[in-house]
Design an enzyme around this catalytic site. Structure first.
Site, short mmCIF file in Angstrom:
data_model
loop_
_atom_site.label_atom_id
_atom_site.label_comp_id
_atom_site.label_asym_id
_atom_site.label_seq_id
_atom_site.Cartn_x
_atom_site.Cartn_y
_atom_site.Cartn_z
N VAL A 299 -7.88 -9.78 0.89
CA VAL A 299 -7.69 -9.86 -0.56
C VAL A 299 -6.23 -10.02 -0.97
CG1 VAL A 299 -7.45 -7.37 -0.98
CG2 VAL A 299 -8.49 -8.84 -2.74
N TYR A 300 -5.29 -9.68 -0.10
CA TYR A 300 -3.88 -9.74 -0.50
C TYR A 300 -3.49 -11.19 -0.83
CZ TYR A 300 -3.41 -5.04 1.57
OH TYR A 300 -3.55 -3.71 1.88
#
Length: 322
Positions: A59-60
């Site tokens: 998700v980063y």
């Protein structure tokens, strides 16, 4: 650099882990993220310092953190000598099955992470949070299967309630599934609630702790009222700490001045002094961030200093689990 076994495994990891959340294509959620060219020096600096442990997540920066992490590590390091960790759970696309810890989400997630990292396997695959919408048995069996498929070497978990982690470990043992070996939990001088249940559980079960935010989003490294771009834009970070924590920050500054070292070194040395902690995850966007982290490994606080740093802590509500 010192090295330690990760939990009760035979895997050697550096006492400092470089967190890659700071690297990626900037977006509304991560406006402070550094693009690939600006991230390069930090991977080189980490490797030169003996750091062999690197943590990111799907998700980063919408997957671009994994891309940058893989790009530079594949260029700079021997894959057999480094330990690469990533995570699964958060939403990666719109619509059904775009998030969570279902069997489908995990199988899709690991393949997507491996493509972005451009690697054949991940050393440590972690569930980023607890999925309340998926039976934990489904999640654990799927994680076991990605290990047996050779896509993952070890599995870990991140912030959750201790009873949830205990339940998961019990189910893994009862069913002969691959066991969690790490807990990536929220732990620093400003947030010590993990000392109540999670860290004792980890100690009892032989689980290695690899804390996130060991410097409390940088608050432990500077004057309380100072401002940074990340501090102003990190909405999640704004929910984690409170104004009364300034007294602890001031004590860190006092100990650091007496020792003639940076505040970051003192705050990290305190985290590293906990025997359950294997390798705190440190973000770096300036050269001195990593230099301080590496120096902290050799800084040993005495009992008086530790007592002074801990004395003003006030228990608070659990934060960071969801």
């Amino acid at each position: 650099m010192e090295y330690t076994k990760l939990g009760m495994t035979g895997l050697d990891v550096s006492r400092i882990c470089l967190g890659a959340m700071s690297y990626g294509e900037a977006n509304d959620r991560w406006p402070w993220a550094l693009p690939a060219d600006q991230a390069e020096p930090f991977f080189r600096q980490a490797l030169d310092a003996g750091i062999n442990f690197f943590d990111t997540a799907d998700v980063y920066s919408a997957g671009t953190s994994e891309e940058i992490t893989g790009h530079w590590l594949n260029k700079m390091a021997d894959r057999d000598e480094i330990v690469v960790a990533t995570k699964v759970f958060n939403r990666m696309r719109k619509g059904p099955n775009g998030a969570g810890l279902s069997r489908k989400a995990i199988m899709t997630g690991i393949d997507a992470s491996l493509r972005r990292l451009d690697m054949d396997y991940v050393d440590l695959y972690q569930i980023h949070r607890w999925d309340y919408d998926t039976p934990i048995e489904e999640t654990l069996e799927a994680l076991h299967d990605v290990v047996k498929a050779g896509k993952v070497r070890y599995i870990g978990a991140s912030s959750m309630w201790a009873w949830q982690f205990a339940k998961a470990l019990h189910l893994q043992d009862a069913n002969g599934w691959t066991r969690f070996v790490t807990m990536q939990d929220h732990y620093n001088l400003l947030y010590r609630e993990e000392e109540r249940e999670m860290l004792p559980l980890c100690a009892d079960e032989g689980i290695g702790s690899i804390p996130w935010s060991p410097l409390a989003r940088g608050k432990l490294t500077r004057d309380w009222d100072s401002s940074t771009t990340r501090g102003e834009t990190d909405e999640f970070g704004k929910t984690l700490y409170r104004d009364t924590d300034r007294h602890i920050v001031e004590k860190v500054a006092e100990v650091a001045e007496k020792r003639g070292v940076s505040r970051a070194q003192v705050a990290l040395a305190w985290v590293l002094a906990n025997p359950v902690v294997d390798s705190p995850i440190v973000g770096a966007t300036k050269e001195h961030h990593l230099a301080d982290a590496v120096a902290a490994v050799d800084l040993h606080l005495d009992d008086t200093e530790i007592a002074e740093l801990e004395e003003r802590y006030e228990p608070r509500d659990v934060a960071g689990h969801r």
